[in-house]
Design an enzyme around this catalytic site. Structure first.
Site, short mmCIF file in Angstrom:
data_model
loop_
_atom_site.label_atom_id
_atom_site.label_comp_id
_atom_site.label_asym_id
_atom_site.label_seq_id
_atom_site.Cartn_x
_atom_site.Cartn_y
_atom_site.Cartn_z
N GLU A 258 0.89 -1.16 0.00
CA GLU A 258 0.00 0.00 0.00
C GLU A 258 0.92 1.21 0.00
O GLU A 258 1.64 1.46 0.95
CB GLU A 258 -0.91 -0.03 1.23
CG GLU A 258 -1.98 1.04 1.22
CD GLU A 258 -1.60 2.24 2.06
OE1 GLU A 258 -1.11 3.23 1.46
OE2 GLU A 258 -1.79 2.19 3.27
N CYS A 297 -2.50 8.29 3.90
CA CYS A 297 -2.41 7.69 2.57
C CYS A 297 -3.69 7.91 1.78
O CYS A 297 -3.69 7.81 0.55
CB CYS A 297 -2.11 6.20 2.69
SG CYS A 297 -3.33 5.27 3.64
#
Length: 676
Positions: A258, A297
């Protein structure tokens, strides 16, 4: 102030910082507050300890045992969360940021604990999908199962969420039955260390189930094998370096990433100023820019609005950002704290300068802003910065450069197809949001942009009061994204657990499949119990225990009475000629629900006993019509048992109805709650 020595927990021992240790500075003051790292860690011993001690101990536990473990750990952390709050301020995070990180991580563990008990068996094998019939008579069948990998999960986490980032990976890993070695980012590892200490000190975890590396991993990845997993969160550059490790490539080691993500938020063409959607859009974008000082994120990096509304968006967003109080995160008045370090501050300013090559900064001056209660020069403070790109079609850096801080760029679109194209220019993101009250706008974006985003978040006046926000990954839903977002996938309920398990296709007889999955499969041996199964407690029932009932004849009077009593006078039950014209029926036939009612009358034990409730039917199918004069009988088999609490458990019964010729009339699964 004393400097914290952040230790590692390796092979059952706490190891203090040593050779190779590096200093960690407070995000608020820039002063050194901790030191972490030790180049002398025996990484092979850590891997062996996880594989030979932690793994076997976890695999002996059932999924439900491990789910109960997760719940207990989460509740233990909740009791001690104040200590985690207090320590986290030096990462630059505010109290509200702590709640996202710490409470969010604890909540994620609790969700996985709940899903483990509700959606997974109290056993060691997870059945993935239905049984496949591979032969004509059903004597040879197939099914997919999932079992725990027999290696170790190495979790490499980012600095921005030192607790949630660990727990959102640890929960599905432990639930799967796999031990973990956690390596947090050094800048905030002191918070992770405390969380790990709390969990280890609880005495709940089996030995070897959890280890911690504070500092560098050394050459640990060089010692991994095909049963191991690497789960990484961080930059695309680091992800590429790690996943290119020859050992990882040679052994096809699972690598879940990720990474960088140029997330977008689209203002729908219907969401003009004055609508609830426009106000919601400004609120959501502002929140995503300033929460955790933009170090998320999932934060909004690209603001995509109709060209006719870009000025209004800039004005409204600038006005809202101007109300954001920047300062010492320990102050109640502070709404945005600092970046995690001065190194991160420098990186954000450099990335902002790159964006300035294609976009004009319309709000936020990093050389002129106010910080309450702290020194702006010593701490890692930056203001929210808003850019406007007037020509996004001919721009590149606004679509490939992520300033990991409170920085975002507004760009205009001509029509909805153009908005979709701009969103997709990010080459893959964790999330894109669309604020619109027009369902067709949502459909167009979903079809045109779904392949480029791990999550699409739609919000409007109907859902805004209960929605969780653009930037909130939820344990129920997949977190990850294609392309530059890493191509990985985390969370997603049981989907996340499967990343740490092996899916295997098994083939064999019904008896073999029943034994492996601890779930009775039609065609497997049946057991005749000593008494009616409804008179037997949950713990006394055996999988495969079967009751055969006497037959009951269905009469025309039964059909007519049921029709008149229920009001279901559909012609196939009442009109012989009309029914014969229907290609599915030979004439008047019994109601399907009449057959179910008669079936219950045939197998139910009426007296008070261990059966507490009928909670539903699954997979009901009617295979052959029943006419007046036909008879039906029932086979009732214990298919599966799942404990629900200390007082009762769920029994899943396989039920078949057959007629006087032994032809299958109906089939379904009955769910009951039975007392222990």
């Amino acid at each position: 102030m004393s400097i914290i020595e952040v230790s590692s927990f390796a092979a059952g021992q706490w190891i203090a910082p040593g050779a190779g240790a590096r200093n960690i500075a407070s995000a608020i003051t820039g002063d050194v507050i901790a030191t972490a790292g030790n180049n002398a860690l025996d990484v092979q011993a850590m891997l062996d300890y996880a594989r030979t001690t932690g793994g076997p101990a976890l695999r002996k536990m059932t999924f439900h045992d491990r789910a109960r473990l997760l719940k207990a750990l989460a509740l233990h952390l909740r009791e001690h969360r104040q200590a985690l709050y207090d320590l986290s301020f030096d990462t630059g995070a505010t109290q509200s940021d702590h709640m996202i990180d710490i409470d969010g991580g604890i909540g994620t563990m609790l969700v996985f604990a709940s899903k483990g008990r509700r959606e997974m068996p109290d056993g060691h094998v997870y059945l993935d999908g239905d049984v496949e019939q591979l032969s004509r008579t059903g004597s040879f069948l197939g099914q997919h199962i999932c079992t725990p990998l027999q290696g170790v999960a190495v979790h490499i986490n980012a600095f921005n969420f030192p607790v949630w980032g660990m727990l959102e990976k640890l929960a599905p890993t432990l639930l799967a039955g796999v031990p973990a070695i956690v390596k947090p980012a050094t800048n905030s590892c002191y918070v992770t260390e405390l969380a790990v200490k709390l969990m280890l000190d609880s005495g709940l975890l089996p030995a070897g189930a959890l280890q911690l590396v504070s500092g560098g991993l050394g050459d640990m990845l060089d010692h991994l094998g095909m049963q191991d997993v690497v789960s990484f969160t961080g930059s695309a550059h680091t992800a590429l370096k790690l996943r290119s490790n020859p050992v990882i490539l040679e052994n096809s080691i699972r690598f879940v990433a990720e990474q960088d993500s140029l997330n977008a938020s689209i203002l729908g063409p219907d969401a003009v100023p004055g609508t609830p959607e426009f106000d919601l859009f400004i609120k959501e974008v502002s929140r995503e820019m300033t929460t955790k000082a933009g170090q998320k994120c999932t934060a909004v990096r690209r603001i995509i609005a109709p060209q006719s509304q870009t000025d209004a968006v800039i004005a409204a967003l600038s006005a809202r950002l101007a109300k954001t109080t920047i300062g010492d995160p320990r102050l109640e008045s502070t709404r945005m704290g600092a970046l995690v370090s001065n190194g991160q501050k420098q990186d954000v300013l450099e990335k902002a300068a790159i964006l300035a090559q294609e976009a004009e900064r319309v709000f936020g001056d990093p050389d002129n802003f106010t910080v309450d209660g702290a020194d702006a020069d010593k701490g890692a403070f930056v203001p929210p910065m808003l850019f406007h790109c007037a020509d996004p079609d001919n721009a590149q850096r606004v679509h490939d450069t992520e300033a990991f801080g409170p920085v975002s760029t507004v760009m205009g679109y001509r029509d909805l197809d153009h908005a979709v194209a701009l969103a997709n220019r990010g080459q893959g993101s964790l999330v894109a949001s669309v604020i619109t009250h027009d369902a067709q706008v949502a459909r167009t974006v979903a079809i045109g942009s779904g392949a480029y985003h791990g999550r699409l978040y739609f919000n409007n006046r109907d859902s805004m009061k209960e929605s969780t926000g653009h930037g909130s990954p939820l344990p129920h839903m997949v977190h990850g994204g294609p392309g530059r977002a890493g191509g990985g996938e985390e969370l997603g309920g049981v989907r996340g657990v499967k990343h740490y398990m092996q899916r295997t296709a098994i083939q064999g007889s019904p008896a073999i499949l029943s034994a492996i999955g601890d779930t009775w499969v039609p065609g497997a041996p049946e057991i005749q119990g000593p008494a009616h199964p409804f008179t037997r407690k949950f713990g006394d029932l055996a999988t495969g225990e079967t009751l055969y009932t006497d037959p009951r004849i269905v009469t025309l009077d039964d059909i007519a009475h049921f029709a008149n009593f229920t009001g279901d006078t559909f012609y196939a039950h009442m009109d012989e000629d009309a029914a014969r014209r229907n290609p599915f029926f030979p004439g008047r036939v019994a109601h399907g629900y009449l057959l179910l009612s008669f079936a219950a009358g045939l197998f139910v034990e009426p007296n008070e006993g261990p059966v507490l409730a009928n909670t539903g039917l699954d997979g009901l199918r009617f295979m052959k019509p029943v006419s007046a004069g036909d008879s039906i009988k029932v086979r009732l088999t214990v298919k599966k048992k799942t404990p629900r609490n200390d007082d009762y458990g769920e029994v899943r019964w396989h039920v078949t109805l057959t007629n006087q010729d032994d032809d299958m009339v109906a089939e379904y699964e009955l769910l009951t709650m039975n007392a222990f």
